[in-house]
Design a protein around this motif. Structure first.
Motif, short mmCIF file in Angstrom:
data_model
loop_
_atom_site.label_atom_id
_atom_site.label_comp_id
_atom_site.label_asym_id
_atom_site.label_seq_id
_atom_site.Cartn_x
_atom_site.Cartn_y
_atom_site.Cartn_z
N VAL A 78 0.84 -1.19 0.00
CA VAL A 78 0.00 0.00 0.00
C VAL A 78 0.88 1.25 0.00
O VAL A 78 2.05 1.20 0.37
N GLU A 79 0.28 2.33 -0.42
CA GLU A 79 0.93 3.65 -0.38
C GLU A 79 0.20 4.50 0.65
O GLU A 79 -0.94 4.91 0.43
N PRO A 80 0.82 4.75 1.79
CA PRO A 80 0.13 5.43 2.91
C PRO A 80 -0.07 6.93 2.63
O PRO A 80 0.89 7.68 2.55
N TYR A 81 -1.33 7.34 2.54
CA TYR A 81 -1.65 8.75 2.28
C TYR A 81 -1.76 9.57 3.56
O TYR A 81 -1.38 10.74 3.58
N GLY A 82 -2.32 8.99 4.62
CA GLY A 82 -2.52 9.78 5.83
C GLY A 82 -3.05 8.94 6.97
O GLY A 82 -3.47 7.79 6.79
N LEU A 83 -3.01 9.52 8.18
CA LEU A 83 -3.51 8.88 9.39
C LEU A 83 -4.65 9.71 9.97
O LEU A 83 -4.62 10.93 9.93
N VAL A 84 -5.64 9.01 10.52
CA VAL A 84 -6.79 9.67 11.16
C VAL A 84 -6.97 9.07 12.55
O VAL A 84 -6.93 7.85 12.72
N LEU A 85 -7.14 9.93 13.55
CA LEU A 85 -7.45 9.49 14.91
C LEU A 85 -8.92 9.75 15.15
O LEU A 85 -9.37 10.89 15.17
N LYS A 86 -9.68 8.68 15.33
CA LYS A 86 -11.13 8.78 15.52
C LYS A 86 -11.52 8.07 16.81
O LYS A 86 -11.35 6.85 16.92
N ALA A 87 -12.01 8.83 17.80
CA ALA A 87 -12.48 8.27 19.07
C ALA A 87 -11.42 7.37 19.71
O ALA A 87 -11.73 6.28 20.20
N GLY A 88 -10.16 7.81 19.68
CA GLY A 88 -9.09 7.06 20.32
C GLY A 88 -8.54 5.93 19.49
O GLY A 88 -7.67 5.19 19.95
N ARG A 89 -9.00 5.76 18.27
CA ARG A 89 -8.54 4.67 17.40
C ARG A 89 -7.89 5.25 16.14
O ARG A 89 -8.42 6.18 15.53
N TRP A 90 -6.74 4.69 15.77
CA TRP A 90 -6.00 5.17 14.61
C TRP A 90 -6.38 4.40 13.35
O TRP A 90 -6.49 3.17 13.36
N TYR A 91 -6.56 5.14 12.26
CA TYR A 91 -6.88 4.56 10.96
C TYR A 91 -5.87 5.06 9.92
O TYR A 91 -5.51 6.24 9.91
N LEU A 92 -5.44 4.16 9.07
CA LEU A 92 -4.54 4.49 7.96
C LEU A 92 -5.34 4.57 6.67
O LEU A 92 -6.08 3.64 6.34
N VAL A 93 -5.21 5.66 5.96
CA VAL A 93 -5.80 5.80 4.63
C VAL A 93 -4.68 5.56 3.63
O VAL A 93 -3.67 6.27 3.63
N ALA A 94 -4.84 4.54 2.79
CA ALA A 94 -3.75 4.16 1.90
C ALA A 94 -4.31 3.63 0.58
O ALA A 94 -5.40 3.07 0.52
N ALA A 95 -3.52 3.81 -0.49
CA ALA A 95 -3.88 3.29 -1.80
C ALA A 95 -3.27 1.91 -1.97
O ALA A 95 -2.12 1.67 -1.62
N GLY A 96 -4.08 0.98 -2.51
CA GLY A 96 -3.61 -0.38 -2.72
C GLY A 96 -4.12 -0.91 -4.04
O GLY A 96 -4.59 -0.15 -4.90
N PRO A 97 -4.07 -2.24 -4.21
CA PRO A 97 -4.48 -2.84 -5.49
C PRO A 97 -5.93 -2.55 -5.86
O PRO A 97 -6.27 -2.49 -7.05
N SER A 98 -6.80 -2.38 -4.87
CA SER A 98 -8.23 -2.15 -5.15
C SER A 98 -8.66 -0.72 -4.87
O SER A 98 -9.82 -0.46 -4.60
N GLY A 99 -7.70 0.22 -4.93
CA GLY A 99 -8.04 1.63 -4.73
C GLY A 99 -7.70 2.10 -3.32
O GLY A 99 -7.00 1.42 -2.56
N THR A 100 -8.21 3.28 -2.97
CA THR A 100 -7.93 3.86 -1.65
C THR A 100 -8.84 3.22 -0.62
O THR A 100 -10.05 3.17 -0.78
N ARG A 101 -8.21 2.70 0.44
CA ARG A 101 -8.95 1.99 1.48
C ARG A 101 -8.53 2.50 2.86
O ARG A 101 -7.53 3.19 3.01
N THR A 102 -9.31 2.13 3.88
CA THR A 102 -9.04 2.51 5.26
C THR A 102 -8.69 1.27 6.07
O THR A 102 -9.41 0.26 6.00
N TYR A 103 -7.60 1.35 6.82
CA TYR A 103 -7.12 0.21 7.60
C TYR A 103 -6.99 0.62 9.07
O TYR A 103 -6.45 1.69 9.36
N ARG A 104 -7.45 -0.23 9.97
CA ARG A 104 -7.24 0.03 11.40
C ARG A 104 -5.79 -0.30 11.75
O ARG A 104 -5.32 -1.41 11.50
N VAL A 105 -5.10 0.66 12.33
CA VAL A 105 -3.68 0.46 12.62
C VAL A 105 -3.46 -0.63 13.66
O VAL A 105 -2.46 -1.34 13.63
N ASP A 106 -4.41 -0.80 14.59
CA ASP A 106 -4.23 -1.84 15.61
C ASP A 106 -4.37 -3.25 15.03
O ASP A 106 -4.05 -4.23 15.70
N GLN A 107 -4.82 -3.36 13.78
CA GLN A 107 -4.93 -4.66 13.12
C GLN A 107 -3.73 -4.97 12.22
O GLN A 107 -3.71 -6.00 11.54
#
Length: 307
Positions: A171-200
């Protein structure tokens, strides 16, 4: 490490005036002997710093040795300190950098603005995570943040809820979002731009390949769209309920005169738990499957407590 400590020592003296070696050592979390060596190094570098002996002695800068940050209003200075999140910065591996930056800003502010900025930190605190449940374990957060900052592609080994439960993806990491104490990675991958939970994220491998974010991509706009889509996917059903005034207040809806209201639900299972929380303040009228599930649970509870 020593360079940043020397800067911190200098800014402490600029902020607070005279300080003893012991006070400096406690602030910098070093020994008094280390403070002596650092003071000698600053003096050798031409910093106008001198020591005074005696009970009221200590180290201080020559009067007038100060930089000024111009152009900031009082509100802007307050906002700069209010926006700084020590816990978040520490998670990203930027705790020391944030502390030094705040020292620099405070040292450069005129006295009045410096005092007002200090009051902000004394009176306001942001604690993002919710009350219930442990904070997410995010051992790879700093590495993810570094990849976002450097615009470098990574390979993630990631845990998800559907099969296959573990996947590996470039993936190509575009940015990080902190939502209600949980971190999410916004990244481009094979199927387009997706959101990933960083704790996973199970494992992260940096590839050293630089990438460019597409022109016009806006992280905030993406996140707003993502949330809207998530909510649309989340509430795919509807329940007809009858509410007491207290139930309507707790559910945040305005029922008809009869007390009835239609409420969006995520699923029968999820709605079952949510409506049970309201106790006798809600009666589910439809769908029949949900009404039957709640009735069965209530009968089971009554039987257990009758024993």
């Amino acid at each position: 490490m020593r360079a940043s400590r020397l800067v911190a020592l200098l800014l402490l003296l600029q902020n607070r005036g005279r300080m003893t070696a012991q006070q400096l050592a406690e602030e910098l979390e070093v020994s008094v002997r280390t403070v002596y060596r650092d003071v000698e190094a600053l003096t050798a570098a031409g910093i106008p710093l001198y020591g005074e002996a005696g009970h009221a002695g200590g180290y201080r800068l020559v009067d007038g040795y100060r930089t000024r940050l111009t152009g900031l209003t009082a509100d802007e200075a307050q906002a700069a300190f209010l926006a700084a999140l020590p816990g978040t910065a520490a998670e990203l591996g930027l705790g020391e950098a944030l502390a030094t930056a705040q020292l620099k800003l405070r040292a450069a502010l005129p006295a009045e603005l410096r005092d007002r900025a200090g009051r902000i930190q004394e009176r306001f605190l942001l604690d993002a995570p919710g009350w219930y449940g442990e904070a997410d374990d995010t051992p790879h957060l700093a590495a993810v943040a570094a990849a976002v900052w450097a615009r470098r592609a990574v390979v993630l080994r990631y845990r998800r809820w559907r099969a296959p439960e573990e996947i590996e993806r470039r993936v190509e990491p575009y940015g990080l979002v902190l939502k209600a104490g949980r971190w999410y990675l916004v990244a481009a991958g094979p199927s387009g731009t997706r959101t990933y939970r960083v704790d996973q994220v199970i494992e992260l491998r940096e590839l050293g390949e630089e990438f460019a974010v597409p022109g016009g991509f806006d992280l905030a706009a993406y996140w707003r769209t993502y949330l809207a889509d998530f909510r649309a996917r989340l509430h795919t059903g509807e329940a007809l309920v009858r509410l007491t005034p207290e139930g309507a207040r707790r559910l945040g809806v305005t029922p008809a005169k009869s007390g009835e209201a239609r409420v969006p639900i995520e699923s029968i299972e999820h709605a079952h738990g949510e409506f049970l929380r309201l106790g006798a303040d809600v009666e589910v009228l439809a769908p029949a499957e949900l009404r039957g599930r709640i009735a069965a649970t209530v009968r089971a509870l009554a039987a257990r407590y009758d024993q």
